[in-house]
Design a protein around this motif. Structure first.
Motif, short mmCIF file in Angstrom:
data_model
loop_
_atom_site.label_atom_id
_atom_site.label_comp_id
_atom_site.label_asym_id
_atom_site.label_seq_id
_atom_site.Cartn_x
_atom_site.Cartn_y
_atom_site.Cartn_z
N GLU A 1 0.76 -1.36 0.08
CA GLU A 1 0.03 0.05 -0.16
C GLU A 1 0.61 1.16 0.06
O GLU A 1 0.54 2.25 -0.81
CB GLU A 1 -0.76 0.09 1.21
N ILE A 2 2.08 1.18 0.91
CA ILE A 2 2.67 2.55 0.84
C ILE A 2 3.88 2.58 -0.33
O ILE A 2 4.52 3.86 -0.41
CB ILE A 2 3.32 2.83 2.25
N GLU A 3 3.95 1.43 -0.87
CA GLU A 3 4.92 1.47 -2.18
C GLU A 3 6.34 2.24 -1.72
O GLU A 3 6.74 2.89 -2.52
CB GLU A 3 4.36 2.16 -3.32
N VAL A 4 6.88 1.71 -1.02
CA VAL A 4 8.34 2.13 -0.52
C VAL A 4 9.37 1.74 -1.77
O VAL A 4 9.19 0.88 -2.34
CB VAL A 4 8.90 1.62 0.88
N VAL A 5 10.28 2.98 -1.97
CA VAL A 5 11.28 2.55 -2.94
C VAL A 5 12.72 2.76 -2.29
O VAL A 5 12.97 3.52 -1.65
CB VAL A 5 11.35 3.58 -4.07
N PRO A 6 13.53 1.73 -2.51
CA PRO A 6 13.22 0.21 -2.96
C PRO A 6 12.35 -0.51 -2.22
O PRO A 6 12.27 -0.21 -1.16
CB PRO A 6 14.98 -0.29 -3.29
N ALA A 7 11.67 -1.34 -3.19
CA ALA A 7 10.92 -2.16 -2.45
C ALA A 7 11.41 -3.37 -1.52
O ALA A 7 12.76 -3.51 -1.76
CB ALA A 7 9.87 -3.05 -3.63
N VAL A 8 10.60 -3.54 -0.39
CA VAL A 8 11.23 -4.33 0.68
C VAL A 8 10.25 -5.66 0.65
O VAL A 8 9.16 -5.70 0.32
CB VAL A 8 11.26 -3.91 1.90
N HIS A 9 10.73 -6.82 1.10
CA HIS A 9 10.11 -8.19 1.35
C HIS A 9 10.30 -8.25 2.49
O HIS A 9 11.26 -8.08 3.31
CB HIS A 9 10.43 -9.07 0.41
N ALA A 10 9.20 -8.99 3.46
CA ALA A 10 8.99 -9.35 4.66
C ALA A 10 9.50 -10.71 4.91
O ALA A 10 9.44 -11.37 4.20
CB ALA A 10 7.60 -9.13 5.31
N ARG A 11 10.18 -10.78 5.99
CA ARG A 11 10.69 -11.89 6.69
C ARG A 11 10.17 -11.92 8.07
O ARG A 11 10.53 -11.16 9.05
CB ARG A 11 12.18 -12.29 6.72
N VAL A 12 9.34 -13.08 8.32
CA VAL A 12 8.62 -13.18 9.89
C VAL A 12 9.25 -14.42 10.38
O VAL A 12 9.23 -15.56 10.00
CB VAL A 12 7.22 -13.19 9.77
N ARG A 13 9.64 -14.36 11.69
CA ARG A 13 10.09 -15.38 12.62
C ARG A 13 9.50 -15.23 14.07
O ARG A 13 9.18 -14.11 14.21
CB ARG A 13 11.47 -15.66 12.49
N VAL A 14 8.95 -16.67 14.57
CA VAL A 14 8.62 -16.54 15.87
C VAL A 14 9.79 -17.19 16.80
O VAL A 14 10.39 -18.20 16.27
CB VAL A 14 7.38 -17.27 15.81
N GLN A 15 9.96 -16.32 17.93
CA GLN A 15 10.90 -16.67 18.85
C GLN A 15 10.28 -18.12 19.30
O GLN A 15 9.26 -18.22 19.84
CB GLN A 15 11.02 -15.85 20.09
N PRO A 16 11.34 -18.87 19.40
CA PRO A 16 11.01 -20.45 19.93
C PRO A 16 10.56 -20.68 21.41
O PRO A 16 9.89 -21.20 21.78
CB PRO A 16 12.06 -21.35 19.73
N THR A 17 11.14 -19.62 22.30
CA THR A 17 10.77 -19.22 23.58
C THR A 17 9.94 -18.24 23.82
O THR A 17 10.17 -17.35 23.51
CB THR A 17 12.13 -19.11 24.23
N GLY A 18 8.82 -18.69 24.45
CA GLY A 18 7.60 -17.57 24.72
C GLY A 18 8.01 -16.73 25.87
O GLY A 18 8.87 -16.99 26.73
N ARG A 19 7.52 -15.80 25.76
CA ARG A 19 7.47 -14.69 26.97
C ARG A 19 6.59 -15.26 28.12
O ARG A 19 5.45 -15.77 27.98
CB ARG A 19 7.00 -13.27 26.58
N VAL A 20 7.00 -14.86 29.36
CA VAL A 20 6.16 -15.03 30.60
C VAL A 20 5.77 -13.74 30.84
O VAL A 20 6.58 -12.93 31.55
CB VAL A 20 7.09 -15.86 31.69
#
Length: 194
Positions: free
Chosen positions: A173-192
């Motif tokens: 939607e915001i069309e940033v230049v240069p274009a970026v692609h997302a990488r998502v990772r979930v931490q294996p240890t959760g927060r308490v």
């Protein structure tokens, strides 16, 4: 190309790239001082004059003979400092010198967005898609990527694909230049949370 387009391109370039004028000025001043000293010494030799009772030819001869009479660690140390300064100037000249900013298209304005703002928007989009709390997603933006780290509470399963899709939609939607692609990772240890 019209004049406003050229002006906007120049403004965007200045805002997204670092100026090298300070480094260039310092390097040129040092080079100018060395050249002035060499010319001054050459004129003194040509006129067969001395400065403060010192013949420039004696200084050059002593400088050429100095490495043989000095401790090797001093010679290596001076050489390392000179090599380091040369390496810094070389890297400064070769690297692109980009600031942590992206641009956005606009018909009337030159729009520059700081990468921290983009990282915050990406984290907000990921949190909205996963229904996590405000501190549970952290984003960082590189030149062509946005990395999102999700930190859910212990035992909570998080849909990383939904978060990635939400971040991709946000950046489409915001069309940033240069274009970026997302990488998502979930931490294996959760927060308490407590």
């Amino acid at each position: 190309m019209t004049e406003p387009d050229a002006f906007a391109r120049r403004v965007l370039r200045r805002e997204t790239h670092e100026s090298r004028s300070v480094a260039t000025t310092v390097a040129m001043l040092l080079l100018l001082l060395v050249a002035a000293a060499v010319v001054f010494a050459a004129v003194l030799v040509f006129l067969d004059q001395r400065v403060l009772g010192v013949d420039p030819r004696d200084v050059v001869d002593a400088g050429a003979a100095a490495p043989r009479g000095l401790d090797p660690t001093v010679v290596v140390g001076v050489g390392a400092v000179v090599a380091f300064v040369g390496l810094v100037l070389l890297v400064k000249g070769i690297t692109p010198g980009r600031r942590p900013r992206h641009t956005m298209p606009s018909d009337r304005l030159a729009v520059v967005v700081d990468d921290e703002v983009l990282a915050s928007a990406a984290a907000r989009a990921a949190r909205g898609a996963t229904r996590l709390g405000p501190d549970a997603a952290v984003g960082t933006v590189g030149r062509r990527t946005v990395d999102i780290v999700l930190r859910p509470a212990a035992g909570v399963d998080v849909p990383a694909v939904a978060a990635k899709d939400a971040v991709d939609r946000e950046f489409a939607e915001i069309e940033v230049v240069p274009a970026v692609h997302a990488r998502v990772r979930v931490q294996p240890t959760g927060r308490v949370d407590g």
